[in-house]
Design a protein around this motif. Sequence first.
Motif, PDB file in Angstrom:
ATOM      1  N   CYS A 475       9.349  -8.614  -8.336  1.00  0.00           N
ATOM      2  CA  CYS A 475       8.112  -7.941  -8.220  1.00  0.00           C
ATOM      3  C   CYS A 475       8.943  -7.079  -7.640  1.00  0.00           C
ATOM      4  O   CYS A 475       9.515  -6.853  -7.252  1.00  0.00           O
ATOM      5  N   LEU A 477       7.010  -5.221  -4.631  1.00  0.00           N
ATOM      6  CA  LEU A 477       6.194  -5.157  -3.379  1.00  0.00           C
ATOM      7  C   LEU A 477       7.086  -6.834  -2.977  1.00  0.00           C
ATOM      8  O   LEU A 477       7.210  -7.224  -3.354  1.00  0.00           O
ATOM      9  N   ILE A 478       7.337  -6.245  -1.474  1.00  0.00           N
ATOM     10  CA  ILE A 478       7.676  -7.777  -0.968  1.00  0.00           C
ATOM     11  C   ILE A 478       5.961  -8.022  -0.239  1.00  0.00           C
ATOM     12  O   ILE A 478       5.644  -9.410  -0.101  1.00  0.00           O
ATOM     13  N   GLU A 479       4.775  -7.104   0.152  1.00  0.00           N
ATOM     14  CA  GLU A 479       4.251  -7.987   0.301  1.00  0.00           C
ATOM     15  C   GLU A 479       2.928  -6.831  -0.119  1.00  0.00           C
ATOM     16  O   GLU A 479       2.552  -5.526  -0.115  1.00  0.00           O
ATOM     17  N   GLU A 480       1.175  -7.403   0.420  1.00  0.00           N
ATOM     18  CA  GLU A 480       0.384  -7.033  -0.760  1.00  0.00           C
ATOM     19  C   GLU A 480       0.612  -5.170   0.331  1.00  0.00           C
ATOM     20  O   GLU A 480       0.733  -5.208   1.206  1.00  0.00           O
ATOM     21  N   SER A 481       0.073  -4.348  -0.833  1.00  0.00           N
ATOM     22  CA  SER A 481      -0.227  -3.026  -0.367  1.00  0.00           C
ATOM     23  C   SER A 481      -1.835  -2.697  -0.829  1.00  0.00           C
ATOM     24  O   SER A 481      -2.069  -3.014  -2.220  1.00  0.00           O
ATOM     25  N   GLN A 487       1.736  -6.223  -7.739  1.00  0.00           N
ATOM     26  CA  GLN A 487       2.432  -8.207  -7.512  1.00  0.00           C
ATOM     27  C   GLN A 487       2.934  -8.153  -6.336  1.00  0.00           C
ATOM     28  O   GLN A 487       4.031  -7.090  -6.893  1.00  0.00           O
ATOM     29  N   ASN A 488       2.693  -8.600  -5.632  1.00  0.00           N
ATOM     30  CA  ASN A 488       4.141  -8.731  -4.168  1.00  0.00           C
ATOM     31  C   ASN A 488       4.582 -10.458  -4.279  1.00  0.00           C
ATOM     32  O   ASN A 488       3.888 -11.057  -4.635  1.00  0.00           O
ATOM     33  N   HIS A 509      13.948 -11.801  -0.703  1.00  0.00           N
ATOM     34  CA  HIS A 509      13.495  -9.915  -0.223  1.00  0.00           C
ATOM     35  C   HIS A 509      14.544  -9.244   1.115  1.00  0.00           C
ATOM     36  O   HIS A 509      15.110 -10.021   1.505  1.00  0.00           O
ATOM     37  N   THR A 535      12.673  -9.889  -5.190  1.00  0.00           N
ATOM     38  CA  THR A 535      12.453  -8.033  -5.340  1.00  0.00           C
ATOM     39  C   THR A 535      13.379  -7.964  -5.761  1.00  0.00           C
ATOM     40  O   THR A 535      14.354  -8.114  -6.314  1.00  0.00           O
TER      41      THR A 535
END
Length: 683
Positions: A475, A477-481, A487-488, A509, A535
Motif C-alpha cells: 500500500c 500509505l500506513i493509515e487513512e488520509s 488504500q492504506n 510498516h 508499505t
Amino acid sequence: MLNLEEIPLRQIKGVSAAKEQELHAFGIHAVADLLNYYPFRYEDYRLRELKDVKDGEKITVRGIIRGLPMLSRFGRGKVRLTSKVEVDHQLVTAVWFNRAFLKDQLTLGREITLTGKWEQHRMQITVSDSEFLDKGPAKTGTLQPVYSVGGGITQVYMRKTIRQALLQYGAMIRENLPPRLVDKYRLMPKSEAVLHIHQPQDTKNGAAARRRLVYEELFLFQLKLQAYRMQSRSRMDGVAHRVDGETIRQFAATLPFELTDSQKKVVNEILTDMRQPYCMNRLLQGDVGAGKTVVAAIALYAAVKAGHQGALMVPTEILAEQHLRSLGKLFAETGIEVALLTGSLTDRKRRDLLASLQMGLIDIVVGTHALIQEDVFFRSLGLVVTDEQHRFGVNQRSVLRRKGQNPDVLTMTATPIPRTLAITAFGDMDVSTLRERPRGRVPIKTYWVKHTMMDRVLGFIRRETDEGRQAYIICPLIEESDKLDVQNALDLHVQMSQAFPDLRVGLLHGRLNAAEKDEVMRAFGAGEIHLLVATTVVEVGVDVPNATLMIIMDAERFGLSQLHQLRGRVGRAGHQSYCVLVADPKSETGRERMNVMVETDDGFEVARRDLELRGPGDFFGTKQSGLPEFKLADMASDFAVLEAARDDAADLTAEPDFWHSPDYEELRRLLRQDQIFQGDLLD
C-alpha cells in the motif's frame, strides 16, 4: 577585488534588512546567488496582431480606449470592469476582474497595451496585465522572466532587484571558462549570458544565453568529478590488496551456485582495481536479483584475505540484518567474523562490538548510518561497500571512507541506469554492470487490473497460498488520509484478515520499531506468515524465496523504478512468480507506467523509460544522490552537452598546466570551494 560571492545583498540598492532575510529563504545570500537565480520561463509581452492569434491563446496588443468603462458587481465582493478598445482597426471588449481602481484611468483616446486570453467568438480579451503608454517604460515588447517566488518576494520585486544587481555588479561577472572552450563551441561570454538569461532581447538571444550557461553548469559539475578522479588516481596512497586468484577461485567453488559470466567479468574488474595502489571507486549496477550481493561478498572476502577489514553500509535495518544472514551463510566455512552494527543495539553490545572492531577481531561489519558515527574505529579498513548508494548522500559515504587509510570503495545499486548516463553522471567512478540473471530464475509475469477486479486478485492469493506459497500486498500509505483516496496498510490488514481467516496475515510498516519489524520479517521468512501487508519498507533487499505473488495497490502512486524494485521481491527462486498492479490511473503518465511494467521485466529498459517519463532529477533521487539540482541543465534533454562537458573536463584535468597555470586559477578556486576538495591540495 571582491568576489560576487562575498558581496552581501544589502549592498544592492532597494534591498532592506527584512527583504534580505526573505531572500535567504530562497538560498540567496550574496550577489552571486541572486545573479545565478535563473528564471524558469518567460512571459511573452511582444506585440502581436489579432489575425495571427488562435482562439484561447495569450496575446499582447496595443490599442486606444474608445468606450467609457462599465463596472458591475457579482458574487461576494467581486467586480467586473469592461471597456471597448480599438485594436488593429477593430473594436474589442477588454475585461478586467477585481480591478475597480482602473475605472478612472480608462479615459477615452488613451493608449493602452493589453495582455490576456483572446476569445475570438466574443471579440474579447480577458486582461491579466495592462499598461498605459503615457506612463513611461513598459514591459510591452519584451520577454519578462518568471522566477520561483513566494512569501513577501513577488515577481515584480525579484525582477526589479535582479535588474538593479546587474546594473551595479554586471561588470564584475568573471569569465570562468577557458577561452579555447568558449571559442570551440562559440559560446556567449559569461557576463552577456547572465544579462540575457534575465533580460533576453528575443527568443534566439535567450536560447544562446541558456546554451552558454547550461554548458558551464555541466562542465563545472564534470570538472569536480574528473579532478577528484585524477587526484585519487595520482595519489597512489590507497590499499593495494594482495590476494591471488587461486584463493578467490577456491572460495567461489564453495558457493552453492555457479557464477554467471557477467558476475565473473565484474569480479575480475573489481579485483584488478583492488590490487592497485590507488583507491578503487567503482559503481556496480545490476537488475533486481542479478547477484550483486555475491559479487560484494567476494570483494569483501578478498579484502579480509589481504589482511584488512570490510564494511557494508545499507539504508535500513531490515536490509542490514538480511545481508548479515546472507554473508553468514557464504562465509560459514571460512572463519571470517561478520558483525551487525545498527542503531538498535544496546549500549553494552555496542561497546563490545566497537572494541572488537577496533582490535581487528571483527573482519566485516554490516550496518546502517550507525557505521559513520564518530566513535566507530577500525584496525585496518580496506574496503567500503555501500548498497543502494542513491539512498546515501555523498558526504555520508565520504565519512565512512575516512575511517580507513583511503580504502577501496564499491557502491551498488539495483536501480539500473542507462550505461552512457551512468558513466557520465558518475564520472568519478568506473562502472560495472550485471546484465545476466542467475540460472534457474523464471521471468516474473506482470498483470495490470482495475480495482473492480479485486475478487479475482483475492482468488489469486488463495491459489498461491493453497500451493504453499506466500504473497506480499503493498500500500502507498500506513493509515487513512483525508487528502488521498488510496488504500492504506492498517485498513487493508483488517480486510485481508477477514477475507482469509485461515491464513496468518502480517503487517509491516515504517512506524514499527526495529524489534517488531525483525519479528515480522523473521516470521515471513520462516513461512509462518502467509500474506504480508506492507508499505514500501520491503522495496529493497528483502529476500523470501517462497514468496511468489506481489500485489501493489494504487500502483499509479509509485514511480517506475520503485514498482520494478517491489516486483523484484518475488521470483527469487525457481517458482513461477507474479506481480499484480491494481490501479485506475487518471493521467496518461500513470497509464504509461502500467504499460511499461506489463511489457518488460528488464530493469535497464524500465530505467530508460523511467528517465523519459520522469526526468533525471527524480530518477536519481537528486536530494540524496549527491547529484546537483541543476539550475538550468536537464540531464535527459541536455545529455549531448553533458557528454561533451565530461570529455572536455577529463582532457583539461589530465593536463599538468591545469593544476599550476595562472590561466586556470578561477577554475581551481571554484574547486577549492567544494567540500570534497577541502583539505586536498589543488596546487
